[in-house]
Design a protein around this motif. Structure first.
Motif, PDB file in Angstrom:
ATOM      1  N   ASP A 120       7.019 -22.012  20.247  1.00 38.69           N
ATOM      2  CA  ASP A 120       6.443 -21.383  19.066  1.00 38.69           C
ATOM      3  C   ASP A 120       7.622 -21.567  17.957  1.00 38.69           C
ATOM      4  O   ASP A 120       7.517 -21.130  16.910  1.00 38.69           O
ATOM      5  N   LYS A 121       9.060 -21.940  18.231  1.00 39.70           N
ATOM      6  CA  LYS A 121       9.943 -22.025  17.634  1.00 39.70           C
ATOM      7  C   LYS A 121      10.446 -21.120  16.861  1.00 39.70           C
ATOM      8  O   LYS A 121      10.295 -20.886  15.567  1.00 39.70           O
ATOM      9  N   PHE A 122      10.915 -20.020  17.460  1.00 36.70           N
ATOM     10  CA  PHE A 122      11.456 -18.831  16.730  1.00 36.70           C
ATOM     11  C   PHE A 122      12.654 -19.174  16.225  1.00 36.70           C
ATOM     12  O   PHE A 122      13.593 -19.787  16.735  1.00 36.70           O
ATOM     13  N   SER A 123      13.000 -18.508  15.232  1.00 39.40           N
ATOM     14  CA  SER A 123      14.386 -18.336  14.383  1.00 39.40           C
ATOM     15  C   SER A 123      15.036 -16.870  14.236  1.00 39.40           C
ATOM     16  O   SER A 123      14.005 -15.961  14.743  1.00 39.40           O
ATOM     17  N   SER A 124      16.017 -16.521  14.392  1.00 34.74           N
ATOM     18  CA  SER A 124      16.436 -15.590  14.330  1.00 34.74           C
ATOM     19  C   SER A 124      16.870 -14.767  12.867  1.00 34.74           C
ATOM     20  O   SER A 124      17.461 -15.632  12.153  1.00 34.74           O
ATOM     21  N   ALA A 125      16.582 -13.859  12.480  1.00 34.72           N
ATOM     22  CA  ALA A 125      16.772 -13.315  11.166  1.00 34.72           C
ATOM     23  C   ALA A 125      18.416 -13.129  10.861  1.00 34.72           C
ATOM     24  O   ALA A 125      18.911 -13.256   9.798  1.00 34.72           O
ATOM     25  N   TYR A 126      19.009 -12.527  11.892  1.00 29.83           N
ATOM     26  CA  TYR A 126      20.455 -12.699  11.851  1.00 29.83           C
ATOM     27  C   TYR A 126      21.295 -13.866  12.332  1.00 29.83           C
ATOM     28  O   TYR A 126      20.559 -14.629  13.504  1.00 29.83           O
ATOM     29  N   ASP A 127      22.425 -14.006  12.004  1.00 30.80           N
ATOM     30  CA  ASP A 127      23.130 -15.155  12.352  1.00 30.80           C
ATOM     31  C   ASP A 127      23.681 -14.947  13.858  1.00 30.80           C
ATOM     32  O   ASP A 127      24.734 -14.168  14.088  1.00 30.80           O
ATOM     33  N   LEU A 128      23.018 -15.544  14.731  1.00 28.35           N
ATOM     34  CA  LEU A 128      23.331 -15.334  16.252  1.00 28.35           C
ATOM     35  C   LEU A 128      24.710 -15.841  16.494  1.00 28.35           C
ATOM     36  O   LEU A 128      25.473 -15.535  17.531  1.00 28.35           O
ATOM     37  N   GLY A 129      25.504 -16.819  15.682  1.00 26.05           N
ATOM     38  CA  GLY A 129      26.943 -17.325  15.824  1.00 26.05           C
ATOM     39  C   GLY A 129      27.790 -16.494  15.327  1.00 26.05           C
ATOM     40  O   GLY A 129      29.085 -16.642  15.390  1.00 26.05           O
ATOM     41  N   ASP A 130      27.584 -15.384  14.575  1.00 26.74           N
ATOM     42  CA  ASP A 130      28.404 -14.191  13.977  1.00 26.74           C
ATOM     43  C   ASP A 130      29.110 -13.499  15.045  1.00 26.74           C
ATOM     44  O   ASP A 130      28.360 -12.677  15.483  1.00 26.74           O
ATOM     45  N   ALA A 131      30.276 -13.657  15.398  1.00 30.86           N
ATOM     46  CA  ALA A 131      30.856 -12.831  16.415  1.00 30.86           C
ATOM     47  C   ALA A 131      31.236 -11.602  16.183  1.00 30.86           C
ATOM     48  O   ALA A 131      31.363 -10.708  17.151  1.00 30.86           O
ATOM     49  N   THR A 132      31.151 -11.150  14.915  1.00 33.60           N
ATOM     50  CA  THR A 132      31.328  -9.678  14.547  1.00 33.60           C
ATOM     51  C   THR A 132      29.852  -8.819  14.509  1.00 33.60           C
ATOM     52  O   THR A 132      29.910  -7.636  14.554  1.00 33.60           O
ATOM     53  N   LEU A 133      28.935  -9.596  15.017  1.00 32.40           N
ATOM     54  CA  LEU A 133      27.572  -8.863  14.887  1.00 32.40           C
ATOM     55  C   LEU A 133      27.106  -8.092  16.214  1.00 32.40           C
ATOM     56  O   LEU A 133      27.628  -8.631  17.189  1.00 32.40           O
ATOM     57  N   TYR A 134      26.876  -7.005  16.032  1.00 35.49           N
ATOM     58  CA  TYR A 134      26.510  -6.107  17.392  1.00 35.49           C
ATOM     59  C   TYR A 134      25.363  -5.374  17.164  1.00 35.49           C
ATOM     60  O   TYR A 134      25.031  -5.020  15.860  1.00 35.49           O
ATOM     61  N   SER A 135      24.694  -4.709  17.882  1.00 34.03           N
ATOM     62  CA  SER A 135      23.534  -3.736  18.000  1.00 34.03           C
ATOM     63  C   SER A 135      23.536  -2.479  18.401  1.00 34.03           C
ATOM     64  O   SER A 135      23.072  -1.412  18.622  1.00 34.03           O
ATOM     65  N   THR A 136      24.759  -2.454  19.705  1.00 36.80           N
ATOM     66  CA  THR A 136      25.188  -1.343  20.345  1.00 36.80           C
ATOM     67  C   THR A 136      26.730  -1.483  20.431  1.00 36.80           C
ATOM     68  O   THR A 136      27.206  -2.342  20.727  1.00 36.80           O
ATOM     69  N   CYS A 137      27.325  -0.311  20.666  1.00 41.78           N
ATOM     70  CA  CYS A 137      28.635  -0.104  20.769  1.00 41.78           C
ATOM     71  C   CYS A 137      28.913   1.338  21.392  1.00 41.78           C
ATOM     72  O   CYS A 137      28.722   2.346  20.851  1.00 41.78           O
ATOM     73  N   LYS A 138      29.096   1.298  22.837  1.00 39.29           N
ATOM     74  CA  LYS A 138      29.327   2.677  23.249  1.00 39.29           C
ATOM     75  C   LYS A 138      30.700   2.792  24.231  1.00 39.29           C
ATOM     76  O   LYS A 138      31.228   1.577  24.526  1.00 39.29           O
ATOM     77  N   ILE A 139      31.002   3.854  24.547  1.00 38.92           N
ATOM     78  CA  ILE A 139      31.929   4.014  25.691  1.00 38.92           C
ATOM     79  C   ILE A 139      31.238   4.959  26.689  1.00 38.92           C
ATOM     80  O   ILE A 139      30.682   6.151  26.441  1.00 38.92           O
ATOM     81  N   ARG A 140      31.206   4.368  27.814  1.00 41.04           N
ATOM     82  CA  ARG A 140      30.745   5.232  29.058  1.00 41.04           C
ATOM     83  C   ARG A 140      31.434   5.110  30.209  1.00 41.04           C
ATOM     84  O   ARG A 140      31.963   4.100  30.624  1.00 41.04           O
ATOM     85  N   HIS A 141      31.829   6.230  30.490  1.00 44.75           N
ATOM     86  CA  HIS A 141      32.903   6.324  31.778  1.00 44.75           C
ATOM     87  C   HIS A 141      34.038   5.539  31.409  1.00 44.75           C
ATOM     88  O   HIS A 141      34.663   4.802  32.116  1.00 44.75           O
ATOM     89  N   GLU A 142      34.696   5.716  30.169  1.00 44.64           N
ATOM     90  CA  GLU A 142      35.719   5.014  29.635  1.00 44.64           C
ATOM     91  C   GLU A 142      35.682   3.760  29.484  1.00 44.64           C
ATOM     92  O   GLU A 142      36.727   3.074  29.233  1.00 44.64           O
ATOM     93  N   ASN A 143      34.508   3.069  29.820  1.00 43.79           N
ATOM     94  CA  ASN A 143      34.697   1.554  29.674  1.00 43.79           C
ATOM     95  C   ASN A 143      33.807   1.300  28.284  1.00 43.79           C
ATOM     96  O   ASN A 143      32.681   2.057  27.788  1.00 43.79           O
ATOM     97  N   TYR A 144      34.380   0.347  27.432  1.00 44.25           N
ATOM     98  CA  TYR A 144      33.850   0.069  26.158  1.00 44.25           C
ATOM     99  C   TYR A 144      33.111  -1.302  26.211  1.00 44.25           C
ATOM    100  O   TYR A 144      33.135  -2.366  26.857  1.00 44.25           O
ATOM    101  N   HIS A 145      31.793  -0.886  25.556  1.00 36.54           N
ATOM    102  CA  HIS A 145      30.773  -1.946  25.650  1.00 36.54           C
ATOM    103  C   HIS A 145      30.195  -2.141  24.157  1.00 36.54           C
ATOM    104  O   HIS A 145      29.602  -1.259  23.677  1.00 36.54           O
ATOM    105  N   GLN A 146      30.381  -3.327  23.700  1.00 36.60           N
ATOM    106  CA  GLN A 146      30.040  -3.628  22.249  1.00 36.60           C
ATOM    107  C   GLN A 146      29.155  -4.994  22.809  1.00 36.60           C
ATOM    108  O   GLN A 146      29.559  -5.925  23.054  1.00 36.60           O
TER     109      GLN A 146
END
Length: 198
Positions: A120-146
């Motif tokens: 179906d040839k989907f494109s992404s609305a956001y630039d998936l090559g953008d290294a600064t792009l994130y959708s979740t950023c958490k600290i769980r049990h002192e571990n950082y997840h972005q």
């Protein structure tokens, strides 16, 4: 779909403006494996008669080989449903917006890649090559997840006109997400589309 599956299921929803769109078809679906699902709606613009489909999903969470394999199965089921829906409605030219929490970053063998490489040839609305792009950023049990795990995809006949910028990391609270300013463990993403004639 999540409501029908009981506690700890991952839900999703689709909303539209009734004064702009009428609903041709809609439904909620459970994946054949896992406790996740997806919803779909085929909408018709009242003024122009143009149609489009919107599909929302929430794939299996957590990392690991077993969960990765389950997400791939769910993604496969999702793209098969979309292809079948398009064939049934108008022989394949129905524009589709697919949005959701894929719980996975772009990568070889990921559910995201499976969608992007589908026929179906989907494109992404956001630039998936953008290294600064994130959708979740958490600290769980002192571990950082972005991570970038939420996406808005679209097919031909749709033009992505604008996207909502995600907050700068320095604007998040010390404990990251969720917080008072951003009360979810995911940030909001959004896109504006134009729809061309068939």
């Amino acid at each position: 779909p999540g409501i029908q599956m009981g506690w700890y299921s991952d839900g999703c929803a689709i909303f539209w403006k009734r004064n702009r769109f009428s609903v041709i078809e809609s439904g909620g679906h459970e994946f054949s494996q896992g406790k996740q699902g997806f919803a779909h709606a085929i909408l018709q613009e009242t003024e122009t008669g143009k149609q489009l489909a919107v599909v929302a999903t929430h794939l299996k969470a957590k990392q690991g080989t077993k969960n990765t394999a389950l997400r791939q199965l769910q993604a496969n089921e999702l793209v098969e449903f979309i292809s079948g829906m398009k064939r049934e409605v108008d022989r394949g030219s129905l524009p589709v917006i697919l949005a959701g929490d894929f719980n996975e970053e772009v990568g070889e063998g990921s559910s995201v890649e499976h969608v992007l490489r589908s026929k179906d040839k989907f494109s992404s609305a956001y630039d998936l090559g953008d290294a600064t792009l994130y959708s979740t950023c958490k600290i769980r049990h002192e571990n950082y997840h972005q991570r970038l795990i939420d996406y808005i995809f679209y097919t031909k006949r749709l033009e992505c006109i604008a996207t909502l910028a995600v907050p700068k990391l320095i604007d998040l609270e010390e404990g990251k997400l969720p917080g008072v300013r951003y009360p979810s463990d995911h940030v909001l993403i959004a896109a504006k589309f134009g729809l061309s004639d068939p």
